[in-house]
Design a protein around this motif. Structure first.
Motif, PDB file in Angstrom:
ATOM      1  N   LEU A  91       0.818  -1.211   0.000  1.00 17.20           N
ATOM      2  CA  LEU A  91       0.000   0.000   0.000  1.00 17.20           C
ATOM      3  C   LEU A  91       0.852   1.261   0.000  1.00 17.20           C
ATOM      4  O   LEU A  91       0.530   2.245  -0.647  1.00 17.20           O
ATOM      5  CB  LEU A  91      -0.923  -0.010   1.226  1.00 17.20           C
ATOM      6  CG  LEU A  91      -2.041   1.001   1.290  1.00 17.20           C
ATOM      7  CD1 LEU A  91      -3.002   0.799   0.124  1.00 17.20           C
ATOM      8  CD2 LEU A  91      -2.785   0.860   2.602  1.00 17.20           C
ATOM      9  N   SER A  92       1.972   1.215   0.688  1.00  6.17           N
ATOM     10  CA  SER A  92       2.858   2.373   0.782  1.00  6.17           C
ATOM     11  C   SER A  92       4.059   2.286  -0.161  1.00  6.17           C
ATOM     12  O   SER A  92       4.912   3.169  -0.152  1.00  6.17           O
ATOM     13  CB  SER A  92       3.348   2.528   2.225  1.00  6.17           C
ATOM     14  OG  SER A  92       4.020   1.367   2.624  1.00  6.17           O
ATOM     15  N   GLY A  93       4.160   1.216  -0.945  1.00  5.02           N
ATOM     16  CA  GLY A  93       5.278   1.053  -1.861  1.00  5.02           C
ATOM     17  C   GLY A  93       6.545   0.553  -1.190  1.00  5.02           C
ATOM     18  O   GLY A  93       7.599   0.475  -1.824  1.00  5.02           O
ATOM     19  N   LEU A  94       6.460   0.195   0.076  1.00  2.00           N
ATOM     20  CA  LEU A  94       7.645  -0.272   0.796  1.00  2.00           C
ATOM     21  C   LEU A  94       8.035  -1.696   0.431  1.00  2.00           C
ATOM     22  O   LEU A  94       9.158  -2.114   0.693  1.00  2.00           O
ATOM     23  CB  LEU A  94       7.426  -0.159   2.308  1.00  2.00           C
ATOM     24  CG  LEU A  94       7.285   1.258   2.837  1.00  2.00           C
ATOM     25  CD1 LEU A  94       6.956   1.239   4.318  1.00  2.00           C
ATOM     26  CD2 LEU A  94       8.550   2.057   2.575  1.00  2.00           C
ATOM     27  N   ASP A  95       7.118  -2.444  -0.174  1.00  2.00           N
ATOM     28  CA  ASP A  95       7.427  -3.824  -0.556  1.00  2.00           C
ATOM     29  C   ASP A  95       8.609  -3.889  -1.517  1.00  2.00           C
ATOM     30  O   ASP A  95       9.335  -4.857  -1.547  1.00  2.00           O
ATOM     31  CB  ASP A  95       6.197  -4.514  -1.152  1.00  2.00           C
ATOM     32  CG  ASP A  95       5.615  -3.772  -2.340  1.00  2.00           C
ATOM     33  OD1 ASP A  95       5.692  -2.527  -2.386  1.00  2.00           O
ATOM     34  OD2 ASP A  95       5.060  -4.442  -3.227  1.00  2.00           O
ATOM     35  N   ARG A  96       8.836  -2.818  -2.277  1.00  2.00           N
ATOM     36  CA  ARG A  96       9.958  -2.789  -3.218  1.00  2.00           C
ATOM     37  C   ARG A  96      11.293  -2.541  -2.519  1.00  2.00           C
ATOM     38  O   ARG A  96      12.346  -2.711  -3.115  1.00  2.00           O
ATOM     39  CB  ARG A  96       9.721  -1.719  -4.270  1.00  2.00           C
ATOM     40  CG  ARG A  96       8.527  -2.027  -5.173  1.00  2.00           C
ATOM     41  CD  ARG A  96       8.376  -0.960  -6.230  1.00  2.00           C
ATOM     42  NE  ARG A  96       8.147   0.349  -5.640  1.00  2.00           N
ATOM     43  CZ  ARG A  96       6.957   0.951  -5.567  1.00  2.00           C
ATOM     44  NH1 ARG A  96       5.902   0.350  -6.054  1.00  2.00           N
ATOM     45  NH2 ARG A  96       6.833   2.145  -5.037  1.00  2.00           N
TER      46      ARG A  96
END
Length: 113
Positions: A91-96
């Motif tokens: 959701l926050s793009g932190l998975d990348r």
């Protein structure tokens, strides 16, 4: 509301996080994990499978550990990531930015409906 107190242990090259990490416990968990990261020269696997919560403060914690490891030329790889924690990261793009998190998990859920 008597969740288990979170504990961080190092077993070989695996940092194991267990218990419920929340805003009240995250600082002590961060410090404990940083102690273990500094004590190891190896790349580490961070096993989250025994962690009882998926809270935004956990993402902050993991980013802090990741930055410390990068500064020490160590690699951290997160395993046992719950679907809920992975969703929060996506959701926050932190998975990348967190090795072991994956945007694919969300799309895999759509794969046979």
């Amino acid at each position: 509301m008597n969740a288990s107190r979170p504990v961080v242990t190092l077993d070989g090259d695996t940092l194991l996080v267990s218990g419920a990490v929340d805003p009240l416990t995250v600082i002590s968990v961060r410090q404990e994990g940083e102690k273990w990261i500094r004590a190891s020269k190896a790349d580490l696997q961070v096993d989250l499978s025994a962690m009882g919560t998926a809270h935004s403060v956990v993402l902050s914690l993991l980013l802090c550990w990741h930055r410390l490891a990068v500064a020490r030329s160590q690699a951290l790889r997160f395993t046992g990531v719950s679907a809920r924690l992975n969703s929060l990261a996506a959701l926050s793009g932190l998975d990348r930015h967190l090795p072991g998190f994956s945007a694919q998990s969300s799309s895999e859920n759509l794969h046979h409906s």
